[in-house]
Design a protein around this motif. Structure first.
Motif, mmCIF file in Angstrom:
data_model
loop_
_atom_site.group_PDB
_atom_site.id
_atom_site.type_symbol
_atom_site.label_atom_id
_atom_site.label_comp_id
_atom_site.label_asym_id
_atom_site.label_seq_id
_atom_site.Cartn_x
_atom_site.Cartn_y
_atom_site.Cartn_z
ATOM 1 N N ASN A 153 63.217 104.941 118.116
ATOM 2 C CA ASN A 153 63.033 104.916 116.660
ATOM 3 C C ASN A 153 62.617 106.271 116.091
ATOM 4 N N ASN A 154 63.176 107.345 116.636
ATOM 5 C CA ASN A 154 62.915 108.690 116.137
ATOM 6 C C ASN A 154 64.115 109.207 115.343
ATOM 7 N N ILE A 155 63.829 110.062 114.367
ATOM 8 C CA ILE A 155 64.875 110.755 113.623
ATOM 9 C C ILE A 155 64.586 112.246 113.698
ATOM 10 N N PHE A 156 65.446 112.993 114.373
ATOM 11 C CA PHE A 156 65.287 114.436 114.531
ATOM 12 C C PHE A 156 66.533 115.129 113.989
ATOM 13 N N LEU A 157 66.371 115.903 112.936
ATOM 14 C CA LEU A 157 67.504 116.578 112.317
ATOM 15 C C LEU A 157 67.243 118.077 112.250
ATOM 16 N N GLY A 158 68.103 118.873 112.901
ATOM 17 C CA GLY A 158 67.955 120.321 112.907
ATOM 18 C C GLY A 158 67.955 120.873 114.313
ATOM 19 N N LYS A 159 68.398 122.107 114.447
ATOM 20 C CA LYS A 159 68.437 122.752 115.756
ATOM 21 C C LYS A 159 67.050 122.781 116.383
ATOM 22 N N TYR A 160 66.936 122.276 117.599
ATOM 23 C CA TYR A 160 65.691 122.200 118.365
ATOM 24 C C TYR A 160 64.641 121.274 117.756
ATOM 25 N N ALA A 161 64.966 120.506 116.751
ATOM 26 C CA ALA A 161 64.004 119.547 116.201
ATOM 27 C C ALA A 161 63.679 118.513 117.274
ATOM 28 N N GLY A 162 62.387 118.296 117.524
ATOM 29 C CA GLY A 162 61.988 117.343 118.552
ATOM 30 C C GLY A 162 62.586 117.654 119.900
ATOM 31 N N CYS A 163 62.704 118.919 120.220
ATOM 32 C CA CYS A 163 63.450 119.337 121.410
ATOM 33 C C CYS A 163 62.785 118.921 122.718
ATOM 34 N N ASN A 164 61.540 119.327 122.921
ATOM 35 C CA ASN A 164 60.846 119.073 124.180
ATOM 36 C C ASN A 164 61.737 119.432 125.360
ATOM 37 N N GLY A 165 61.738 120.702 125.709
ATOM 38 C CA GLY A 165 62.639 121.183 126.749
ATOM 39 C C GLY A 165 62.337 120.707 128.143
ATOM 40 N N ASN A 166 61.217 119.969 128.330
ATOM 41 C CA ASN A 166 60.837 119.525 129.665
ATOM 42 C C ASN A 166 61.321 118.120 130.007
ATOM 43 N N GLY A 167 61.950 117.455 129.060
ATOM 44 C CA GLY A 167 62.426 116.101 129.332
ATOM 45 C C GLY A 167 61.308 115.105 129.503
ATOM 46 N N THR A 168 60.263 115.205 128.648
ATOM 47 C CA THR A 168 59.107 114.307 128.767
ATOM 48 C C THR A 168 58.752 113.653 127.431
ATOM 49 N N LEU A 169 59.732 113.473 126.566
ATOM 50 C CA LEU A 169 59.447 112.946 125.238
ATOM 51 C C LEU A 169 59.480 111.423 125.238
ATOM 52 N N SER A 170 58.288 110.831 125.120
ATOM 53 C CA SER A 170 58.175 109.370 125.094
ATOM 54 C C SER A 170 57.684 108.865 123.745
ATOM 55 N N GLY A 171 57.392 109.787 122.827
ATOM 56 C CA GLY A 171 56.897 109.409 121.510
ATOM 57 C C GLY A 171 57.932 108.653 120.692
ATOM 58 N N SER A 172 57.439 107.825 119.770
ATOM 59 C CA SER A 172 58.329 107.008 118.953
ATOM 60 C C SER A 172 57.918 107.037 117.491
ATOM 61 N N GLN A 173 58.803 106.562 116.640
ATOM 62 C CA GLN A 173 58.557 106.467 115.199
ATOM 63 C C GLN A 173 58.207 107.816 114.561
ATOM 64 N N ASN A 174 58.899 108.867 114.972
ATOM 65 C CA ASN A 174 58.702 110.191 114.388
ATOM 66 C C ASN A 174 59.911 110.582 113.542
ATOM 67 N N VAL A 175 59.640 111.356 112.478
ATOM 68 C CA VAL A 175 60.704 111.901 111.644
ATOM 69 C C VAL A 175 60.496 113.407 111.541
ATOM 70 N N PHE A 176 61.416 114.188 112.121
ATOM 71 C CA PHE A 176 61.327 115.648 112.098
ATOM 72 C C PHE A 176 62.583 116.209 111.430
ATOM 73 N N LEU A 177 62.379 117.088 110.481
ATOM 74 C CA LEU A 177 63.501 117.683 109.765
ATOM 75 C C LEU A 177 63.312 119.186 109.651
ATOM 76 N N GLY A 178 64.251 119.959 110.218
ATOM 77 C CA GLY A 178 64.171 121.415 110.140
ATOM 78 C C GLY A 178 64.238 122.046 111.516
ATOM 79 N N ARG A 179 64.719 123.269 111.556
ATOM 80 C CA ARG A 179 64.816 123.955 112.846
ATOM 81 C C ARG A 179 63.447 124.114 113.495
ATOM 82 N N ASP A 180 63.352 123.745 114.756
ATOM 83 C CA ASP A 180 62.120 123.826 115.555
ATOM 84 C C ASP A 180 61.011 122.908 115.067
ATOM 85 N N ALA A 181 61.285 122.009 114.169
ATOM 86 C CA ALA A 181 60.250 121.074 113.709
ATOM 87 C C ALA A 181 59.854 120.171 114.877
ATOM 88 N N GLY A 182 58.546 120.084 115.142
ATOM 89 C CA GLY A 182 58.069 119.243 116.234
ATOM 90 C C GLY A 182 58.703 119.565 117.564
#
Length: 223
Positions: A153-182
């Motif tokens: 239930n996440n919405i990530f819009l933008g280059k690298y938004a909500g990226c988490n380069g380590n493959g450990t993203l378990s968070g939910s219900q987030n809305v990120f908009l913009g490059r590198d946001a979150g």
């Protein structure tokens, strides 16, 4: 093509074009397989109906999954029982297995083995790259939601938004908009982050609302 539709028993109204295309279709019907080994050689037998698979080894392991649209080199390679998926791009959802009702468009989307997430929309190269069981996510942009594993239930819009380069993203219900946001989010939930570099270092912070360029840039665990 050579060995096209080789295993067909009672399947009807199938079209197989290319070497070993539709090789494993047995009782499945109204399928279209175009390309070498498309819907071809990796599964135990295709019983699913009404799928369109185009590309080298695309949908090669399909079994009971039906109504899938797959286009691209190795796209949906390990898909077995997943249904109603649209997979577009080289290696798009290459290791998705049982997930259904997904839309993946872009090279290397959902590429980790045994992915089973459903109802996801991912557009962009390596968007949701690490997806495992996460569902109901919308990610758009290069590397957007790259590290989502079980998060939903996440919405990530933008280059690298909500990226988490380590493959450990378990968070939910987030809305990120913009490059590198979150960009470094891990287990944080219920955050709204909008703006370039906004909330860039949030890891496990919850219930934050950050609006504007570099807003809350240094917040890590704040709530």
């Amino acid at each position: 093509g050579y060995s096209a539709a080789y295993d067909v028993t009672s399947g009807a109204s199938n079209i197989s074009i290319g070497k070993c295309a539709g090789y494993k279709i047995t009782t499945g019907g109204v399928n279209i397989a175009i390309g070498q080994e498309a819907m071809g050689v990796g599964g135990t037998g295709v019983t699913g109906d009404r799928s369109v698979v185009v590309g080298y080894s695309a949908g090669a392991c399909m079994t009971s999954g039906g109504c899938n649209s797959i286009l691209g080199y190795l796209a949906g390679y390990t898909l077995t029982s997943g249904e109603y998926n649209t997979l577009i791009g080289a290696r798009s959802a290459q290791y998705l297995t049982t997930g259904s009702h997904n839309f993946f468009a872009g090279m290397y989307t959902a590429r980790i083995p045994d992915a089973s997430g459903s109802h996801n929309i991912a557009i962009g190269c390596k968007s949701t790259y690490y997806l495992s069981s996460g569902s109901d996510n919308i990610t758009m942009g290069v590397h957007a939601g790259y590290g989502i594993t079980t998060g939903s239930n996440n919405i990530f819009l933008g280059k690298y938004a909500g990226c988490n380069g380590n493959g450990t993203l378990s968070g939910s219900q987030n809305v990120f908009l913009g490059r590198d946001a979150g960009k470094t989010i891990t287990s944080g939930t219920c955050n709204i982050i909008m703006g370039y570099l906004s909330g860039q270092q949030i890891l496990d912070g919850n219930n934050n609302v950050l609006l504007g360029t570099q807003a809350g840039k240094n917040i890590g665990s704040g709530t």
